[in-house]
Structures are given as C-alpha cells and as structure tokens.
Design a protein around this motif. Sequence first.
Motif, PDB file in Angstrom:
ATOM      1  N   HIS A   1      42.304  19.884  55.627  1.00 10.63           N
ATOM      2  CA  HIS A   1      42.233  21.300  55.991  1.00 10.63           C
ATOM      3  C   HIS A   1      43.610  21.967  55.921  1.00 10.63           C
ATOM      4  O   HIS A   1      43.712  23.181  55.749  1.00 10.63           O
ATOM      5  N   HIS A   2      44.675  21.170  56.066  1.00  9.74           N
ATOM      6  CA  HIS A   2      46.027  21.724  56.034  1.00  9.74           C
ATOM      7  C   HIS A   2      46.655  21.666  54.639  1.00  9.74           C
ATOM      8  O   HIS A   2      47.832  21.971  54.476  1.00  9.74           O
ATOM      9  N   SER A   3      45.856  21.282  53.645  1.00  7.72           N
ATOM     10  CA  SER A   3      46.370  21.202  52.285  1.00  7.72           C
ATOM     11  C   SER A   3      46.769  22.584  51.774  1.00  7.72           C
ATOM     12  O   SER A   3      46.144  23.596  52.078  1.00  7.72           O
ATOM     13  N   LYS A   4      47.826  22.612  50.958  1.00 10.63           N
ATOM     14  CA  LYS A   4      48.275  23.866  50.342  1.00 10.63           C
ATOM     15  C   LYS A   4      47.557  24.131  49.014  1.00 10.63           C
ATOM     16  O   LYS A   4      47.782  25.159  48.382  1.00 10.63           O
ATOM     17  N   LEU A   5      46.700  23.201  48.610  1.00 17.09           N
ATOM     18  CA  LEU A   5      46.013  23.353  47.328  1.00 17.09           C
ATOM     19  C   LEU A   5      44.710  24.125  47.501  1.00 17.09           C
ATOM     20  O   LEU A   5      43.643  23.678  47.120  1.00 17.09           O
ATOM     21  N   ALA A   6      44.800  25.298  48.080  1.00 12.05           N
ATOM     22  CA  ALA A   6      43.618  26.127  48.293  1.00 12.05           C
ATOM     23  C   ALA A   6      43.495  27.145  47.157  1.00 12.05           C
ATOM     24  O   ALA A   6      44.491  27.581  46.587  1.00 12.05           O
ATOM     25  N   ASN A   7      42.267  27.476  46.830  1.00  8.89           N
ATOM     26  CA  ASN A   7      41.976  28.526  45.850  1.00  8.89           C
ATOM     27  C   ASN A   7      42.665  28.341  44.493  1.00  8.89           C
ATOM     28  O   ASN A   7      43.328  29.251  43.990  1.00  8.89           O
ATOM     29  N   PRO A   8      42.539  27.159  43.873  1.00  8.70           N
ATOM     30  CA  PRO A   8      43.193  26.960  42.572  1.00  8.70           C
ATOM     31  C   PRO A   8      42.704  27.925  41.507  1.00  8.70           C
ATOM     32  O   PRO A   8      43.502  28.380  40.670  1.00  8.70           O
ATOM     33  N   ILE A   9      41.413  28.261  41.506  1.00 10.06           N
ATOM     34  CA  ILE A   9      40.880  29.171  40.489  1.00 10.06           C
ATOM     35  C   ILE A   9      41.539  30.537  40.613  1.00 10.06           C
ATOM     36  O   ILE A   9      42.015  31.119  39.627  1.00 10.06           O
ATOM     37  N   GLU A  10      41.597  31.046  41.836  1.00  9.05           N
ATOM     38  CA  GLU A  10      42.201  32.358  42.055  1.00  9.05           C
ATOM     39  C   GLU A  10      43.687  32.356  41.673  1.00  9.05           C
ATOM     40  O   GLU A  10      44.187  33.293  41.048  1.00  9.05           O
ATOM     41  N   THR A  11      44.386  31.283  42.044  1.00 12.60           N
ATOM     42  CA  THR A  11      45.816  31.190  41.736  1.00 12.60           C
ATOM     43  C   THR A  11      46.059  31.180  40.236  1.00 12.60           C
ATOM     44  O   THR A  11      46.952  31.878  39.720  1.00 12.60           O
ATOM     45  N   ILE A  12      45.271  30.400  39.502  1.00 15.77           N
ATOM     46  CA  ILE A  12      45.455  30.287  38.053  1.00 15.77           C
ATOM     47  C   ILE A  12      45.084  31.595  37.353  1.00 15.77           C
ATOM     48  O   ILE A  12      45.794  32.054  36.445  1.00 15.77           O
ATOM     49  N   VAL A  13      43.986  32.218  37.767  1.00 17.37           N
ATOM     50  CA  VAL A  13      43.585  33.486  37.142  1.00 17.37           C
ATOM     51  C   VAL A  13      44.611  34.580  37.435  1.00 17.37           C
ATOM     52  O   VAL A  13      44.914  35.414  36.574  1.00 17.37           O
ATOM     53  N   ASN A  14      45.191  34.578  38.627  1.00 12.30           N
ATOM     54  CA  ASN A  14      46.256  35.542  38.940  1.00 12.30           C
ATOM     55  C   ASN A  14      47.469  35.344  38.035  1.00 12.30           C
ATOM     56  O   ASN A  14      48.097  36.310  37.590  1.00 12.30           O
ATOM     57  N   LEU A  15      47.794  34.066  37.761  1.00 14.07           N
ATOM     58  CA  LEU A  15      48.883  33.781  36.823  1.00 14.07           C
ATOM     59  C   LEU A  15      48.566  34.341  35.441  1.00 14.07           C
ATOM     60  O   LEU A  15      49.422  34.940  34.782  1.00 14.07           O
ATOM     61  N   ALA A  16      47.322  34.136  35.004  1.00 15.02           N
ATOM     62  CA  ALA A  16      46.896  34.655  33.701  1.00 15.02           C
ATOM     63  C   ALA A  16      47.018  36.178  33.666  1.00 15.02           C
ATOM     64  O   ALA A  16      47.499  36.752  32.677  1.00 15.02           O
ATOM     65  N   ASN A  17      46.606  36.832  34.745  1.00  8.23           N
ATOM     66  CA  ASN A  17      46.704  38.296  34.809  1.00  8.23           C
ATOM     67  C   ASN A  17      48.152  38.766  34.698  1.00  8.23           C
ATOM     68  O   ASN A  17      48.462  39.730  33.995  1.00  8.23           O
ATOM     69  N   GLN A  18      49.040  38.069  35.407  1.00  7.93           N
ATOM     70  CA  GLN A  18      50.455  38.454  35.376  1.00  7.93           C
ATOM     71  C   GLN A  18      51.047  38.322  33.980  1.00  7.93           C
ATOM     72  O   GLN A  18      51.750  39.211  33.485  1.00  7.93           O
ATOM     73  N   LEU A  19      50.760  37.195  33.319  1.00 12.32           N
ATOM     74  CA  LEU A  19      51.306  36.963  31.986  1.00 12.32           C
ATOM     75  C   LEU A  19      50.680  37.907  30.963  1.00 12.32           C
ATOM     76  O   LEU A  19      51.355  38.391  30.054  1.00 12.32           O
ATOM     77  N   ALA A  20      49.378  38.169  31.119  1.00 15.68           N
ATOM     78  CA  ALA A  20      48.698  39.077  30.190  1.00 15.68           C
ATOM     79  C   ALA A  20      49.258  40.494  30.313  1.00 15.68           C
ATOM     80  O   ALA A  20      49.463  41.180  29.302  1.00 15.68           O
TER      81      ALA A  20
END
Length: 359
Positions: A334-353
């Motif tokens: 529950h304390h993992s920092k690996l939350a919401n990988p899909i959202e994080t990756i798509v946000n990266l794509a949006n920034q680069l695009a």
Amino acid sequence: MKRIVLTGGGTAGHVTPNMALVPKLIDEGYNIYYIGSYEGMEKKLIEDIGVTYYGISSGKLRRYFDIKNFSDPFRVIKGFFEAKKILKKLRPDVVFSKGGFVTVPVVIAAKQLHIPVIIHESDMTPGLANKLSIPSASKVCCNFPETVKLLPEGKAVLTGSPIREELFTGKCEEGLRLCGFTEEKPVLLVIGGSLGSVAINNAIRSNIDALLEKYQIIHLCGRNNLDESLEGREGYKQFEYVKDELKHYFACANVVVSRAGANAICELLALRKPNILIPLGLEASRGDQILNAESFENQGYSYVLQEKDVTSETLLNAVNSVYEDRDKYIEAMHHSKLANPIETIVNLANQLASRKKKR
C-alpha cells in the motif's frame, strides 16, 4: 488529433503493457498505431483489440554464436528502413516502446525523424534491445528504484508497469464458484508461467495433502502439465492456462506463488496480493528474475524462494509464513510509489507530444 505509435514484441510481456495503455490513450484523444514483426505473436493480440498494425522485418541480436547471427543484422537494417517509411507516413507525435528486438529499428528511426520516444524497461537491468535503444530515447520508464541509477541522468522515470484494467474487476465469489470452492478455507493461487514450472508443479503436488489441510488450491500448471490423478480432488483445481477467468482467481486468492517476471510481479503489487516469488535460475535466464525478486523482497512486498531451494517442505513453510504475515505484506504494498503507471506514462506521452507540436 494526437498520434502515437506503440511497439514491442517477441513475448506477451512486451505486448500486454502496450495493450493496457490503449483505453487511456483513446480517452486522451490519440489515434493509435502499432509496429511489430511481420508474423510475431503480437500481431494477433493487437489486431484483436482493433489497433492498426504494421509489420516490419525483425532479427534477433544475440550474445552467443548462432548461424543466424550472419543474416539477422540484415533483417534489422531492412526493418529500420521499413520503420522509417511507416513513421514518415504516420507522422506520430510520440513513440512508446515496450521492448523486444523488433523495437530497435523503430526507436532508431524515430530518433532520426526527431520523433520523441518513451522506452519502458521492465526488469531491474536493461535487456540488450533496450540497451541499444536507450541512447535514442527521450524518457526511460522503469519498475525498480535500483534501475533509475543505471540509466542516463534526466531520462529515468520510476513508473511501474502498465496493468490491464480488467484485472481490477475480478470478483472473489465468482472465482470461488468457478472452482467449486467455499469461503471456509483460504485460497492459494499457483502460477508457473505459460509453459509451467517443473519445480513448482512438483513441489505443490508432492505436498498436496498437507497443503489441502489448510488451503484450497488454484494451480495454473502450464501447457501439457495437467495431472490426471488429481482431477476431481476436493479443494484442488488445475488448469493449463486461463484468460478471462484470471481476474476472478486473483480476486479470491489469499496467497500467490509465482515466477518473478517483471509484469507478473507488478500485477501482484498492483492487486496487493501477498506472494512467494520463485525466480528462474541462472541456468534458464540472464538472472533478471532473481534481481526483480530481490528488489521486491527488499521493499517488503514478497517472500523469495530460489528455485534450487524449492522442495515440498520449503514451499509449504513459505506459504504458511506469508499467509500468517499477509497483513504485513499488504501494508508494505500500500505504501508503494508505483501507483498509477498508466496515468504516469500517458502524461509523459502528452508532455512530449505537446513539445513536438511547438517546434
């Protein structure tokens, strides 16, 4: 309308994370295209979800001697020119690469065409294909804190692995019903991979009586590994392979025994399932599963049992230990920092695009 090209192939682990991104990318307004090998297993998987697929020539780059080492470089070069032609035609705003040798020519072609590239590395240490691709990448996503230190400064992003949304929709009661189980005993889910694991299968079956005293067992034993003598055994259900039902089996599982492939363990983490990891040994792999498992053990997510140490007794002790301490493992996850990988990756794509469009 934004455009993205996904690429990855060779194994399901290089394709299913791409598939997991598709619904979110559609929501974000992307037209999605896929580049894979001509007839790789990725072709059917991608076409089945309605994404336009382009095939290119692909060759494997090996660290060991093989007669194909003389012909495969020419296939890779051919694949590069094919990928470049496709990318010129599609003019994507960003490329996302999940790995596998088919991705190398795609990533290098994208770099030459000034198309930003996001790479995802699942394992603790990059495989050969990603090592070749990283210099051409804008960002490199990874699953482990240890991996960040191995990547070029400014490129690494700790994201976790994209997980199929359907895995979160499983119902415990449906999993129990499908297996004919009750709520009176905890459920042990055993996953040995699509081909199964002789060591895991033998350890489970040689200790079946002791395990069934306390647990009900769902055993995914791999192709051609069913044991007819155990068919109909109360509290034990075996399958070569499952697909749609897996989400329900995860939902009803109290403890999971699994290999330590990166995508598999990220699914266990996302689903908060206490687990025993039995990584592939060095004789059958480059050791990536051993490193993956060690990282999860160090973070408190998993109990690790090396394959050479697997016996009916050690496996039984591991299952009992994890079940008794299950709350401790769930709390750590529950304390993992690996939350919401899909959202994080798509946000990266949006920034680069968006940066590419401003050029």
